[in-house]
Design a protein around this motif. Structure first.
Motif, PDB file in Angstrom:
ATOM      1  N   ARG A   1      13.388   6.149  -5.949  1.00 18.72           N
ATOM      2  CA  ARG A   1      12.737   5.989  -7.247  1.00 18.72           C
ATOM      3  C   ARG A   1      12.916   4.561  -7.759  1.00 18.72           C
ATOM      4  O   ARG A   1      11.976   3.930  -8.247  1.00 18.72           O
ATOM      5  CB  ARG A   1      13.354   6.990  -8.237  1.00 18.72           C
ATOM      6  N   VAL A   2      14.142   4.068  -7.615  1.00 19.20           N
ATOM      7  CA  VAL A   2      14.431   2.708  -8.077  1.00 19.20           C
ATOM      8  C   VAL A   2      13.600   1.695  -7.285  1.00 19.20           C
ATOM      9  O   VAL A   2      13.043   0.759  -7.849  1.00 19.20           O
ATOM     10  CB  VAL A   2      15.934   2.399  -7.951  1.00 19.20           C
TER      11      VAL A   2
ATOM     12  N   LEU B   1       0.833  -1.190   0.000  1.00 17.72           N
ATOM     13  CA  LEU B   1       0.000   0.000   0.000  1.00 17.72           C
ATOM     14  C   LEU B   1       0.877   1.252   0.000  1.00 17.72           C
ATOM     15  O   LEU B   1       0.648   2.192  -0.765  1.00 17.72           O
ATOM     16  CB  LEU B   1      -0.904  -0.014   1.237  1.00 17.72           C
ATOM     17  N   VAL B   2       1.900   1.235   0.857  1.00 15.22           N
ATOM     18  CA  VAL B   2       2.802   2.380   0.920  1.00 15.22           C
ATOM     19  C   VAL B   2       3.449   2.598  -0.439  1.00 15.22           C
ATOM     20  O   VAL B   2       3.537   3.712  -0.942  1.00 15.22           O
ATOM     21  CB  VAL B   2       3.891   2.162   1.998  1.00 15.22           C
ATOM     22  N   ARG B   3       3.885   1.484  -1.028  1.00 16.95           N
ATOM     23  CA  ARG B   3       4.541   1.625  -2.323  1.00 16.95           C
ATOM     24  C   ARG B   3       3.565   2.130  -3.385  1.00 16.95           C
ATOM     25  O   ARG B   3       3.887   2.996  -4.188  1.00 16.95           O
ATOM     26  CB  ARG B   3       5.175   0.306  -2.751  1.00 16.95           C
ATOM     27  N   ASP B   4       2.370   1.581  -3.357  1.00 15.11           N
ATOM     28  CA  ASP B   4       1.362   2.036  -4.316  1.00 15.11           C
ATOM     29  C   ASP B   4       1.109   3.532  -4.170  1.00 15.11           C
ATOM     30  O   ASP B   4       1.023   4.255  -5.150  1.00 15.11           O
ATOM     31  CB  ASP B   4       0.040   1.279  -4.108  1.00 15.11           C
ATOM     32  N   LEU B   5       0.986   3.949  -2.909  1.00 17.55           N
ATOM     33  CA  LEU B   5       0.695   5.365  -2.671  1.00 17.55           C
ATOM     34  C   LEU B   5       1.859   6.241  -3.136  1.00 17.55           C
ATOM     35  O   LEU B   5       1.655   7.264  -3.783  1.00 17.55           O
ATOM     36  CB  LEU B   5       0.411   5.606  -1.192  1.00 17.55           C
ATOM     37  N   SER B   6       3.082   5.810  -2.819  1.00 18.33           N
ATOM     38  CA  SER B   6       4.234   6.591  -3.247  1.00 18.33           C
ATOM     39  C   SER B   6       4.289   6.661  -4.765  1.00 18.33           C
ATOM     40  O   SER B   6       4.616   7.689  -5.351  1.00 18.33           O
ATOM     41  CB  SER B   6       5.531   5.974  -2.747  1.00 18.33           C
TER      42      SER B   6
END
Lengths: 388, 225
Positions: A350-351, A159-164
C-alpha cells in the motif's frame, strides 16, 4: 655519425617491426570488434572529464539513438552533459557523483535511474553505471560510464502501479458502496420493518396462543440483525470517515480497539489538515493504521501500542509502535511469503502504491516500530506527462 | 384540552416516515403537520409551518442532518430537534448535540422510545435513548485522563512551509543548509523558525526538538540508523 647497420641487423629489425605490426593489427581488430559491439548495443559508452559541466571526452556513436545528439555534439563541447540531464534530477545525480567520489577505494557506482532530455525535447529514463578513473596520485581524472535506456521498463512499472492503484481504488469504491447500502438502506429497512412489526402485533387483538410472546422475540431478532448489518458496514468502511474526517475516524477506531482488545492504544494526530488530503490518501492512512493495529493484535503480544500521525509537509509521517515481542527484521525478510508476514507485506504494498516509504525496526523482545512516510504531492505527475 | 403539538418529520425513507407518523399520531397529544424527504424541503416547511418540534434524520440526500439542524435553528432558535438516525456511534451523537439537537434516538429504538423522546424534548429537556446513552457516559467517564495536548494545538497552527522547516530544524540542520534545501534565504528560515517557536510556545531549539519527538516527527532511537 652513426655506423651503418649491417644487413643482418636490418633484417632482424624488419622482423621485429613486422611482428609488432601484426600485434597492433590484432589489437586494432579487437578494438574494432569491441567498438562495433558497443555501437550495435543499446548501451552508450561515455568518458567524462572530471571538470565542471562534465565535458565529454569520448562517447560511442550510438549516443545519437538515445540522446538525439551526435557524438561530435558532445565531444566538441557544444553540448555539456549537465545540460542533457533533466533539471529536476541534476542535483541528485551530481550529489551521487560527489558522494561516491569521496572514498578513495571507490571504483564504480550505479546511479539511481535518472531522466535525460533528448535533442527534440523528449524525456527518457536511463541507468548509468560509472567507473571512476584516477591518476597515479589517486586523483580522479575521468568518469567512464555505460548508459542504458530504461524508459520502457519505467513505463511498464508505471503501468503496473497505475493498475494496482486503480484496483485498490475500485476495491475501496466497492466497499464504500456496499457499506453505504448496508447502513443506509438495509439497516434502515430493517428498522422500518421493526416499526411495522410492532404495530402489526399490537393490532392483533387476540393473537394465537402459539405466537404469544413472539413480538418481543421478533423485535429482538431484528435488533440483532440491525447490529450485525451495522457492524458489517462499519468494518467495510466506517461511515464516520466520510462524515467526520480521518482523524476522528481513527480516534474512534483506536478507542474501540483498546476496548475490545487488551491493548492500550495511544493515538495522537497533529498538523493534519484534512481539507488538503484527498479521500484516497485518507482511506489509505486509515487502512494502514487498522492493518498495523490488527498485526499487533495478532502477532505482537503487546500491551500497548502507539500511533502518531503528523503532517510534515511535503509528507505525512505515520508511526505505529508496540511494546510486544518484536522480531528479527532480517530473518523475517528472508522468509518472504510467510503467512505471518502477509500483514506487513500488504502494508508495504500500500505504501509503495502511494509512493511512500516504510521502514520496520524491531528486535526480539523489544517491540516494533513502523515508520511510514507518505508524500502529499503526487510526484509522479510529470512522468506521466512526459512518457505518454 | 391543550392544542395538539405540531410535529415535522424530515427523513428520506418514505416507509419509515409513514411508520413513525403512525406512532406519533397514535398519541392524541401530537399531530404530524408536515413531512420532507430532504433537507431543503424540510427547511422550507419548517419556516412555513413553524412546527413545535422537528424529527430529523442525519443521512439525507442533499446536506447532512448536522448542517440541517444548524440551518433550522438559525431561523427558529427555539424549536426542539429530535434526531432519529441509523448511526449509533458516539461521535455522531456528540456532533448532533453540538449542532444544537435536543434529543437523539437510533431508528431501531423508535418504536419504544419515540413518544418519550418527543415528550422530553418538547418540555425543553435533553433526551438520549438508553442504547446510546451508555456509550456517551462511558466516553465522558474516559475524558479526564485524555487531556487536550497543547503541543498538538500549537503544531496544528503551523503552515505547510513551517512544518517543512520544523522537520529540518528538529533534525539538526543549520539555517544555511535549510535555506539551500528549500531555495529560500537564511533570513527567511530564521523568520519561519521564530514563528514556529512562537506558535509552539518554546524558547529554544532543545524544546523544539523535544516537541518534535512527542509529536512523532522525529525518533531519537532511530536517529543513528
Amino acid at each position: 655519425m652513426t655506423k651503418k647497420p649491417s644487413y643482418d641487423q636490418l633484417e632482424k629489425r624488419i622482423k621485429q617491426l613486422e611482428q609488432e605490426a601484426k600485434k597492433l593489427k590484432q589489437i586494432k581488430n579487437r578494438l574494432i570488434e569491441a567498438y562495433e559491439i558497443i555501437e550495435r548495443s543499446p548501451a552508450v559508452a561515455f568518458l567524462w572529464k572530471n571538470l565542471e559541466g562534465w565535458p565529454v571526452e569520448f562517447v560511442s556513436e550510438n549516443v545519437m539513438e538515445l540522446f538525439g545528439y551526435s557524438a561530435d555534439d558532445f565531444v566538441s563541447g557544444r553540448v555539456l552533459y549537465t545540460k542533457v540531464v533533466h533539471p529536476d534530477d541534476l542535483k541528485r545525480v551530481a550529489g551521487e557523483v560527489a558522494n561516491f567520489s569521496i572514498g578513495k577505494g571507490q571504483k564504480r557506482f550505479t546511479h539511481e535511474p535518472y531522466r535525460i532530455v533528448t535533442k527534440d525535447g523528449k524525456i527518457k529514463w536511463i541507468v548509468d553505471r560509472t567507473y571512476i578513473r584516477r591518476d597515479e596520485n589517486g586523483k580522479i581524472t575521468h568518469y567512464q560510464g555505460i548508459v542504458l535506456d530504461i524508459t520502457k521498463r519505467k513505463q511498464a512499472d508505471e503501468l503496473v502501479r497505475d493498475l494496482s492503484q486503480m484496483l485498490m481504488q475500485a476495491q475501496e469504491r466497492e466497499r464504500q458502496m456496499i457499506s453505504c447500502e448496508l447502513h443506509d438502506s438495509i439497516a434502515q429497512d430493517l428498522s422500518t420493518l421493526k416499526l411495522y412489526c410492532n404495530r402489526l402485533f399490537e393490532d392483533q387483538s387476540s393473537p394465537e396462543s402459539d405466537i404469544k410472546g413472539s413480538p418481543a422475540d421478533v423485535s429482538k431478532l431484528i435488533d440483532l440483525t440491525i447490529t450485525t448489518v451495522r457492524d458489517l458496514a462499519y468494518n467495510l468502511r466506517p461511515p464516520s470517515l466520510d462524515h467526520m474526517g480521518l482523524v476522528h475516524a481513527l480516534e474512534v477506531f483506536c478507542e474501540e480497539f483498546t476496548e475490545n482488545n487488551d491493548i492500550m492504544v495511544d493515538f495522537q494526530a497533529a498538523g493534519i489538515h484534512e481539507s488538503t488530503l484527498n479521500s484516497d490518501t485518507q482511506i489509505n492512512i486509515y487502512r494502514l493504521v487498522t492493518e498495523g493495529l490488527n498485526n499487533i493484535r495478532k502477532h505482537a503480544a503487546a500491551s500497548e501500542a502507539m500511533i502518531r500521525l503528523v503532517g510534515a509537509y511535503p509528507n505525512i509521517i505515520l508511526r505505529i509502535e508496540d511494546n510486544g515481542k518484536g522480531f528479527d527484521v532480517k530473518e523475517r525478510e528472508r522468509s518472504i511469503g510467510n503467512e505471518k508476514k502477509m500483514g506487513l507485506r500488504s502494508m508495504k504494498e500500500r505504501v509503495n502504491l502511494l509512493q511512500g516509504q516504510m521502514s520496520i525496526h524491531s528486535q526480539l523482545n523489544k517491540g516494533t516500530k513502523i515508520v511510514i512516510k507518505l508524500p502529499l504531492k503526487d510526484k509522479q505527475k510529470w512522468i506521466k506527462k512526459s512518457v505518454f | 384540552m391543550d392544542q395538539k403539538k405540531r410535529i415535522l418529520i424530515i427523513d428520506d425513507h418514505p416507509l419509515f416516515r409513514e411508520g413513525i407518523k403512525t406512532i406519533i399520531q397514535s398519541d392524541s397529544r401530537y399531530e404530524v403537520i408536515g413531512e420532507a424527504g430532504n433537507a431543503s424541503q424540510g427547511l422550507k416547511l419548517a419556516r412555513k409551518l413553524k412546527p413545535d418540534l422537528a424529527v430529523v434524520d442525519i443521512s439525507l440526500p442533499d446536506i447532512s442532518g448536522f448542517d440541517l439542524i444548524q440551518d433550522m435553528l438559525k431561523y427558529s432558535p427555539d424549536i426542539p430537534i429530535l434526531v432519529l438516525s441509523m448511526h449509533s456511534k458516539v461521535d455522531y451523537i456528540v456532533k448532533a448535540f453540538q449542532a444544537g439537537a435536543s434529543g437523539y434516538l437510533t431508528k431501531e429504538s423508535a418504536t419504544d422510545m419515540l413518544i418519550r423522546g418527543i415528550e422530553h424534548t418538547l418540555k425543553g429537556d435533553y433526551f438520549m435513548d438508553t442504547s446510546v446513552s451508555q456509550q456517551v457516559v462511558k466516553k465522558l467517564a474516559q475524558l479526564p485522563d485524555k487531556k487536550p495536548v497543547a503541543i498538538v494545538k500549537g503544531y496544528d497552527a503551523l503552515t505547510p512551509r513551517e512544518q517543512e522547516v520544523m522537520v529540518l530544524v528538529a533534525s539538526g540542520m543549520s539555517s544555511q543548509n535549510i535555506a539551500d534545501k528549500l531555495f529560500i534565504s537564511p533570513k527567511t528560515v530564521e523568520n519561519h523558525r521564530s514563528r514556529i517557536m512562537h506558535k509552539l510556545d518554546v524558547s529554544n531549539i532543545i524544546d523544539l526538538a523535544r516537541h518534535a519527538v512527542k509529536l512523532g516527527l522525529i525518533d531519537l532511537d532511530l536517529w543513528k540508523k
